[in-house]
Design an enzyme around this catalytic site. Sequence first.
Site, PDB file in Angstrom:
ATOM      1  N   HIS A  58      -1.419  23.059 -32.506  1.00 19.74           N
ATOM      2  CA  HIS A  58      -0.854  24.195 -32.153  1.00 19.74           C
ATOM      3  C   HIS A  58      -1.525  24.457 -30.639  1.00 19.74           C
ATOM      4  CE1 HIS A  58       0.032  26.298 -35.951  1.00 19.74           C
ATOM      5  NE2 HIS A  58       0.552  24.959 -36.182  1.00 19.74           N
ATOM      6  N   GLU A  60      -2.865  27.020 -29.060  1.00 24.78           N
ATOM      7  CA  GLU A  60      -4.124  27.362 -29.244  1.00 24.78           C
ATOM      8  C   GLU A  60      -5.257  26.557 -29.335  1.00 24.78           C
ATOM      9  OE1 GLU A  60      -1.600  28.677 -30.871  1.00 24.78           O
ATOM     10  OE2 GLU A  60      -1.787  30.544 -31.535  1.00 24.78           O
ATOM     11  N   CYS A  88      -1.599  32.312 -35.472  1.00 29.75           N
ATOM     12  CA  CYS A  88      -1.559  32.122 -37.059  1.00 29.75           C
ATOM     13  C   CYS A  88      -3.138  31.948 -37.489  1.00 29.75           C
ATOM     14  CB  CYS A  88      -0.890  30.611 -37.358  1.00 29.75           C
ATOM     15  SG  CYS A  88      -1.708  29.448 -37.041  1.00 29.75           S
ATOM     16  N   CYS A  91      -5.407  29.313 -36.369  1.00 32.98           N
ATOM     17  CA  CYS A  91      -5.794  29.412 -35.117  1.00 32.98           C
ATOM     18  C   CYS A  91      -6.664  30.497 -34.855  1.00 32.98           C
ATOM     19  CB  CYS A  91      -4.457  29.596 -33.777  1.00 32.98           C
ATOM     20  SG  CYS A  91      -3.531  28.018 -33.803  1.00 32.98           S
TER      21      CYS A  91
END
Length: 154
Positions: A58, A60, A88, A91
Amino acid sequence: MSNKISKEHYKFMQVALAEAQKAFDEDEIPVGAIVVANGKVIGKGYNQTEKLNDPTAHAEMLAITAATNYLGSRHLSDCTLYVTLEPCAMCAGAIFWAQVGEIVYGAADDKRGFRAYSDKLAHPRSKYITGILEEECHDLLMSFFKRLREKRKK
């Protein structure tokens, strides 16, 4: 929020949006993230789960990894993370363990965002600012999913 801080948040969210556009251009869910320390971008990332065949890739996560490598420290307490979509739960966990000082995100994610599960996923000292360039962040995501639906119809 002071005018100076506000302008800085918008400036850096534009950089995160440019990262999200990279994801869009590579047929990845268009989320971009950057980490800023002392007014300087020290980590960047955009979703690359398909490209890297890695569900943890992801935006992040990649930006946090780049920033911790840059600083040579696993803590980012004096840093700001800018991300185009609410993080999410995965993260949020990484943000918690990195002790990111401030998190600024554009669009909320009512389905998969960490706040749908619990605000306790956030580090108690982290500050959150939401809604910076929210419409632009949201529109890029909606364009991506519209394009995806059209491809599936063919």
